[in-house]
Motif scaffolding. Structure first.
Motif, short mmCIF file in Angstrom:
data_model
loop_
_atom_site.label_atom_id
_atom_site.label_comp_id
_atom_site.label_asym_id
_atom_site.label_seq_id
_atom_site.Cartn_x
_atom_site.Cartn_y
_atom_site.Cartn_z
N ARG A 1 21.12 -47.90 -8.02
CA ARG A 1 20.51 -49.00 -7.27
C ARG A 1 19.01 -49.02 -7.53
NH1 ARG A 1 17.37 -49.69 -2.99
NH2 ARG A 1 17.68 -51.46 -1.56
N PRO A 2 18.48 -50.07 -8.16
CA PRO A 2 17.04 -50.13 -8.44
C PRO A 2 16.21 -50.13 -7.16
CG PRO A 2 18.25 -51.79 -9.71
CD PRO A 2 19.21 -51.23 -8.71
N VAL A 3 15.04 -49.50 -7.22
CA VAL A 3 14.09 -49.49 -6.10
C VAL A 3 13.03 -50.55 -6.36
CG1 VAL A 3 12.38 -48.12 -4.83
CG2 VAL A 3 14.49 -47.03 -5.63
N LEU B 1 23.95 -41.51 -3.15
CA LEU B 1 23.29 -42.33 -2.14
C LEU B 1 23.07 -43.74 -2.67
CD1 LEU B 1 21.90 -42.72 0.57
CD2 LEU B 1 19.80 -41.78 -0.44
N GLY B 2 22.68 -43.86 -3.93
CA GLY B 2 22.53 -45.19 -4.52
C GLY B 2 23.84 -45.97 -4.50
N ARG B 3 24.95 -45.28 -4.84
CA ARG B 3 26.27 -45.94 -4.80
C ARG B 3 26.62 -46.34 -3.37
NH1 ARG B 3 27.20 -42.30 -8.84
NH2 ARG B 3 27.91 -40.63 -7.45
N LEU B 4 26.33 -45.45 -2.41
CA LEU B 4 26.63 -45.76 -1.01
C LEU B 4 25.87 -47.01 -0.56
CD1 LEU B 4 27.85 -45.10 1.77
CD2 LEU B 4 25.86 -43.64 2.18
N HIS B 5 24.61 -47.11 -0.93
CA HIS B 5 23.84 -48.29 -0.53
C HIS B 5 24.41 -49.56 -1.15
CE1 HIS B 5 19.99 -45.86 0.65
NE2 HIS B 5 20.90 -45.89 1.60
N ARG B 6 24.91 -49.48 -2.36
CA ARG B 6 25.57 -50.65 -2.95
C ARG B 6 26.81 -51.04 -2.15
NH1 ARG B 6 26.04 -48.37 -8.23
NH2 ARG B 6 28.22 -48.98 -8.07
N VAL C 1 29.56 -54.48 2.11
CA VAL C 1 30.08 -54.66 3.46
C VAL C 1 29.24 -55.69 4.21
CG1 VAL C 1 30.37 -53.55 5.72
CG2 VAL C 1 31.13 -52.37 3.65
N SER C 2 27.92 -55.62 4.03
CA SER C 2 27.02 -56.54 4.72
C SER C 2 27.29 -57.99 4.34
CB SER C 2 25.56 -56.19 4.41
OG SER C 2 25.24 -54.90 4.88
N VAL C 3 27.64 -58.22 3.08
CA VAL C 3 27.89 -59.58 2.60
C VAL C 3 29.07 -60.19 3.36
CG1 VAL C 3 28.73 -60.91 0.62
CG2 VAL C 3 26.89 -59.26 0.33
N GLU C 4 30.03 -59.34 3.74
CA GLU C 4 31.23 -59.85 4.43
C GLU C 4 30.98 -60.14 5.90
OE1 GLU C 4 34.08 -56.79 3.74
OE2 GLU C 4 34.00 -56.99 1.57
N TRP C 5 29.86 -59.66 6.44
CA TRP C 5 29.52 -59.89 7.84
C TRP C 5 28.26 -60.73 7.93
CZ3 TRP C 5 29.82 -53.99 9.20
CH2 TRP C 5 31.15 -53.61 9.25
N THR C 6 28.07 -61.41 9.04
CA THR C 6 26.82 -62.13 9.25
C THR C 6 25.77 -61.15 9.74
OG1 THR C 6 27.28 -62.64 11.57
CG2 THR C 6 28.10 -64.20 9.91
N PRO C 7 24.49 -61.33 9.41
CA PRO C 7 23.43 -60.43 9.88
C PRO C 7 23.40 -60.30 11.40
CG PRO C 7 22.59 -61.85 8.15
CD PRO C 7 23.96 -62.35 8.48
N VAL C 8 23.68 -61.41 12.10
CA VAL C 8 23.68 -61.35 13.57
C VAL C 8 24.73 -60.38 14.06
CG1 VAL C 8 24.11 -62.66 15.68
CG2 VAL C 8 22.76 -63.67 13.83
N ARG C 9 25.89 -60.42 13.41
CA ARG C 9 26.97 -59.52 13.81
C ARG C 9 26.57 -58.06 13.62
NH1 ARG C 9 32.99 -59.17 11.09
NH2 ARG C 9 34.14 -58.50 12.93
N GLN C 10 25.90 -57.78 12.50
CA GLN C 10 25.49 -56.40 12.23
C GLN C 10 24.46 -55.90 13.24
OE1 GLN C 10 26.15 -57.77 8.01
NE2 GLN C 10 24.64 -56.16 7.81
N THR C 11 23.48 -56.74 13.55
CA THR C 11 22.45 -56.30 14.50
C THR C 11 23.00 -56.19 15.91
OG1 THR C 11 21.70 -58.60 14.67
CG2 THR C 11 20.50 -57.17 13.17
#
Length: 337
Positions: free
Chosen positions: A272-274, A113-118, A123-133
């Motif tokens: 992935r650190p918490v 799960l930690g790897r998946l979140h990374r 993936v998020s870095v490649e998209w704009t936050p507006v696009r994701q929402t």
């Protein structure tokens, strides 16, 4: 007849089906391109390509195996049978469902799960936050969600109080209500005074993606790896909500053993650190009497005449485990509810 419809659906793909096997709610397919899974879906036609794009990017990075959807002959990702059922075909893996009763597999799944979140962050870095929402729905604010749950608990109590003759479940619910609802209210008040609201707002602002349903049913154990499946509920959310959901399910099975809980957190944090406020959110989420609320809601929506014995047992278990969980929260999260 249902199987006939599903076989007709498979004819709409550019694959050679060598054999099929029906499992719970799905259809395993042995094809010339490997193992695939045909499953009913409620994903919309607008959202399906977005899910494909996210998962195909994760697959290309090669760090986490995921169930990427397959295009049909007409270029669509969704296929509708004659009876009107919508299906999605996904690439699958030869393996078995994760057994979280085995501590080794449980810890591997936490690390995965930690790897998946990374990977989702990449993936998020490649998209704009507006696009994701715009693409993925946003989870409800944790404060709004808990407030809604608390209202539902009171609604069930009012309903039961109005019953002239009360069955075993109803009597037990009323007997346990003050204690369990008291916990629920304390969690809400602590969340209101915490950084959980800000954490949620930041997750929405940055378009943070979460799996949305990370549990042992969606983890396939392979010979030397694990595959993550079941991304139908992927959404913009606080990422460690996935960890909360996974931990709650696992700790219920392991009777809230402190040592096991710490190992789960360690395994996740190796990947992935918490952050401190994420840890605060995680502890408060685990503190909420979710099983009590969920059992009450299931009963309220059920046929009250036919009371399954398992409903009573689940309610008893939720009350019984509350004390075990409190010790766990005090030791692992320094949290007293």
């Amino acid at each position: 007849m249902r199987e006939e419809y599903e076989l007709e659906v498979l004819e709409q793909y550019n694959i050679e089906v060598k054999g099929t096997r029906r499992i719970r709610g799905a259809f395993f397919c042995d094809t010339n391109e490997g193992t695939m899974l045909l499953k009913e879906t409620k994903i919309s036609a607008q959202r399906a390509p977005l899910l494909y794009e996210a998962l195909s990017r994760i697959e290309k990075r090669g760090n986490v195996k995921v169930d990427v959807p397959v295009f049909a002959k007409d270029g669509d990702l969704l296929v509708t049978s004659r009876e009107g059922t919508v299906y999605m075909l996904k690439r699958w893996y030869q393996g078995r469902e994760c057994d979280i009763r085995q501590e080794g597999e449980l810890l591997r799944a936490a690390g995965q799960l930690g790897r998946l979140h990374r990977e989702l962050d990449a993936v998020s870095v490649e998209w704009t936050p507006v696009r994701q929402t715009e693409w993925f729905c946003c989870a409800r604010s944790p404060l709004d969600e808990i407030a809604r749950h608390n209202r539902e608990l009171k609604k069930v109590r009012s309903f039961i109080r109005g019953r002239a003759v009360k069955n075993e479940f109803e009597s037990l619910y009323l007997e346990s209500f003050e204690k369990m609802y008291g916990m629920a209210e304390k969690v809400l008040k602590k969340m209101e005074g915490s950084g959980c609201g800000e954490l949620y707002e930041e997750s929405v602002r940055t378009g943070s993606l979460a799996h949305g349903d990370y549990n042992y049913h969606n983890i396939v154990v392979l010979k030397d790896d694990m595959a993550v499946t079941g991304f139908d509920h992927m959404r913009v959310d606080i990422q460690v909500h996935d960890l909360y959901y996974f931990m709650r399910k696992a700790m219920e099975k392991h009777h809230w053993k402190q040592k096991t809980g710490r190992k789960i957190l360690d395994s996740y944090e190796q990947e992935r650190p918490v952050l401190p406020r994420e840890r605060e959110y995680l502890g408060l989420s685990l503190a909420y009497p979710e099983k009590f609320w969920k059992t009450a809601g299931s009963y309220y929506r059920s046929n009250k005449v036919l009371l399954p014995a398992k409903c009573v047992e689940k309610l008893k278990l939720s009350v019984r485990q509350a004390e075990e969980k409190q010790h766990f929260l005090e030791e692992v999260f320094s949290l007293n509810i």
